[in-house]
Design an enzyme around this catalytic site. Sequence first.
Site, PDB file in Angstrom:
ATOM      1  N   GLY A 177       0.831  -1.262   0.004  1.00 57.45           N
ATOM      2  CA  GLY A 177      -0.030   0.103   0.006  1.00 57.45           C
ATOM      3  C   GLY A 177       0.853   1.299  -0.116  1.00 57.45           C
ATOM      4  N   LYS A 210       7.275 -10.408   2.370  1.00 57.40           N
ATOM      5  CA  LYS A 210       7.812  -9.528   1.220  1.00 57.40           C
ATOM      6  C   LYS A 210       9.190  -8.837   1.667  1.00 57.40           C
ATOM      7  CE  LYS A 210       4.115  -6.603   3.164  1.00 57.40           C
ATOM      8  NZ  LYS A 210       2.795  -5.992   3.245  1.00 57.40           N
ATOM      9  N   THR A 211       9.423  -8.486   2.781  1.00 61.76           N
ATOM     10  CA  THR A 211      10.768  -8.043   3.171  1.00 61.76           C
ATOM     11  C   THR A 211      11.684  -8.973   3.938  1.00 61.76           C
ATOM     12  OG1 THR A 211       9.680  -7.143   5.327  1.00 61.76           O
ATOM     13  CG2 THR A 211       9.634  -5.790   3.247  1.00 61.76           C
ATOM     14  N   ILE A 215       4.732  -8.910  11.331  1.00 61.58           N
ATOM     15  CA  ILE A 215       6.172  -9.622  11.249  1.00 61.58           C
ATOM     16  C   ILE A 215       7.450  -8.849  10.690  1.00 61.58           C
ATOM     17  CG2 ILE A 215       7.295 -11.863  10.829  1.00 61.58           C
ATOM     18  CD1 ILE A 215       5.097 -11.944  12.806  1.00 61.58           C
ATOM     19  N   LYS A 220      19.231  -1.592  15.541  1.00 59.53           N
ATOM     20  CA  LYS A 220      20.541  -2.086  16.022  1.00 59.53           C
ATOM     21  C   LYS A 220      21.565  -1.669  15.374  1.00 59.53           C
ATOM     22  CE  LYS A 220      22.998  -6.547  15.981  1.00 59.53           C
ATOM     23  NZ  LYS A 220      23.270  -8.065  16.033  1.00 59.53           N
ATOM     24  N   ARG A 251      10.386  17.862  40.789  1.00 62.29           N
ATOM     25  CA  ARG A 251      11.057  18.573  41.566  1.00 62.29           C
ATOM     26  C   ARG A 251      11.848  17.831  42.579  1.00 62.29           C
ATOM     27  NH1 ARG A 251       7.318  21.424  43.208  1.00 62.29           N
ATOM     28  NH2 ARG A 251       7.256  21.590  45.670  1.00 62.29           N
ATOM     29  N   HIS A 268      -3.113  16.041  50.805  1.00 59.64           N
ATOM     30  CA  HIS A 268      -2.438  14.522  51.105  1.00 59.64           C
ATOM     31  C   HIS A 268      -3.641  13.653  50.557  1.00 59.64           C
ATOM     32  CE1 HIS A 268       0.585  17.056  53.207  1.00 59.64           C
ATOM     33  NE2 HIS A 268      -0.262  17.241  54.030  1.00 59.64           N
ATOM     34  N   ASN A 317     -10.339   4.119  57.056  1.00 58.11           N
ATOM     35  CA  ASN A 317     -11.737   4.361  57.224  1.00 58.11           C
ATOM     36  C   ASN A 317     -12.158   5.826  56.845  1.00 58.11           C
ATOM     37  OD1 ASN A 317     -12.033   1.669  57.924  1.00 58.11           O
ATOM     38  ND2 ASN A 317     -11.467   2.055  60.064  1.00 58.11           N
ATOM     39  N   ARG A 359     -13.274   2.898  62.751  1.00 56.17           N
ATOM     40  CA  ARG A 359     -14.379   3.819  62.179  1.00 56.17           C
ATOM     41  C   ARG A 359     -14.924   4.690  62.886  1.00 56.17           C
ATOM     42  NH1 ARG A 359     -16.078   3.305  57.126  1.00 56.17           N
ATOM     43  NH2 ARG A 359     -14.714   1.850  56.983  1.00 56.17           N
ATOM     44  N   ARG A 378     -19.109  -1.430  48.623  1.00 56.74           N
ATOM     45  CA  ARG A 378     -18.132  -1.026  49.455  1.00 56.74           C
ATOM     46  C   ARG A 378     -17.017  -0.123  48.617  1.00 56.74           C
ATOM     47  NH1 ARG A 378     -13.922  -4.970  52.523  1.00 56.74           N
ATOM     48  NH2 ARG A 378     -12.857  -4.611  50.213  1.00 56.74           N
TER      49      ARG A 378
END
Length: 519
Positions: free
Chosen positions: A34, A64-65, A123, A134, A217, A280, A423, A443, A515
């Site tokens: 393509g 192909k390659t 592939i 490489k 930082r 926090h 909690n 709690r 929960r």
Amino acid sequence: MIQRALISVSDKSGLVPFATRLAARGVEILSTGGTHRALSAAQIPVVAVEDYTGSPEVMDGRVKTLHPRVHGGILMRGDRDLAELEQLGGKPIDLVVCNLYPFEETLARAGVGHEEIIENIDIGGPSMLRSAAKNHARVVTVVDPGDYEEVLAEFERTGGVPQATRQRLAAKVFAHTAAYDGAIAGYLSSLVDDQGGEREAYPRHLTLAFERAYPLRYGENPHQSGAFYRERRAASGTLAQAESLGAGGKELSFNNLVDVDAALEAVRDIELPAAVVVKHTNPCGVAVSTDIESAYRAAREADALSAFGGIVALNREVDRATAVALAETFLECVVAPGYTADALEVLRSKKNLRVLATGAWLGGGHQALTWKRVGGGIVVQQRDATAAGEVRSGKVVTKRAPTEEELTALDLAWRVCKHVKSNAIVLASATATLGVGAGQMSRVESVRIACRKAGASARGSVMASDAFFPFADGVELAAEHGVAAIVQPGGSVKDAEVVAAADRAGIAMILTGVRHFRH
């Protein structure tokens, strides 16, 4: 010096202008399938790879390659290998431009079949890229169309590409092929059978691919260094894709980013104009209103002491009036979908304020995987994407049902509670949080802190608990402070005692059955 290029791309964005400029500099272009058709259609001189190798494409283009003239031309080391390459009938290839079959995009499409997914495992492409990367001491390798302009500019200026650039591009190639192979391994190891019909949510092999976005930082503490890594395919609207519109003279720290993400996650769960102030990682003030300025002011006043030096997230564009309100308090960072020009002018005048824009907006229900580092590994889970609708679909278990206003307040408290460290206890009105108790080992202690934070405002408020009450003491303490209604998951062996305590106090209670721990 670039004399010969091999171009074979699935993503053809920018292809024709790129190849046109190469050809104008006398570069011979080899190509396949393509890509060859696209270049020929644009009247760019191009040699088919099958003509170069003397071997036709076979098996519907599967092969192909994969040929000595191709990989020899890429891997040859200058004069050392030139004679042997010539004996093969090959020529040096100095530039390889290749991106891969869209495996991940195919995998993400709804209804796609196993056979099509497998056919989109490239592939030849990875083989060419790895060969070229490489041999980056001699060969330029381009996997990202975003790098076309840099390569062209260097080539047109000097006739070649510097070693430092070739090395950086080679590293990018190996990162790309590693992530590509990781996605394939993840898919194959998630299959329940060999037909590809059913997949496990958590594959046997999970590869997480990130790239460094910028150094921090410092880390969690000043003696720790840190960096922010962006997920390779981070969605629009995530913190990773947020744009910095004002650095405030300081880089973000590790803690800043963790807090910003916590604030964003919380404000996403609310549909009305809303503001979340985080300190926090815990929301210390959350409010909703008809406009974003009044929402922010109410969120700030919910705990003005904690808001100082906090992080603010908003779920609407920031206008000038909101920017003026934000500028009244020292803040570390503000994050929102966007900002008007005059709002940015105000915020940029604040010396140490960082300003982030998410652009696209992700709702609270978006799906994603989350993970945490533990010794020698990670724990992985689905993002907690529920909360909306759970209050109104919950079960009223007390003699008194919540009023409509209480239901609205319970809904807000419940949505906020899932973002508070366990909690977690949240007291709220219909428009704002009043007191937050976070991260306690018992709690009832979280209830005590939330009520103390709320003060006199606790009377007539509602309360949300991220998990069940193990004893009635938490409800009894809430009753002492005048809490009118409670939402909690339920599921304790002492639920009956907890409900009875609520009934004695005239408190309405809803059990959601869900929960929302946050560790």
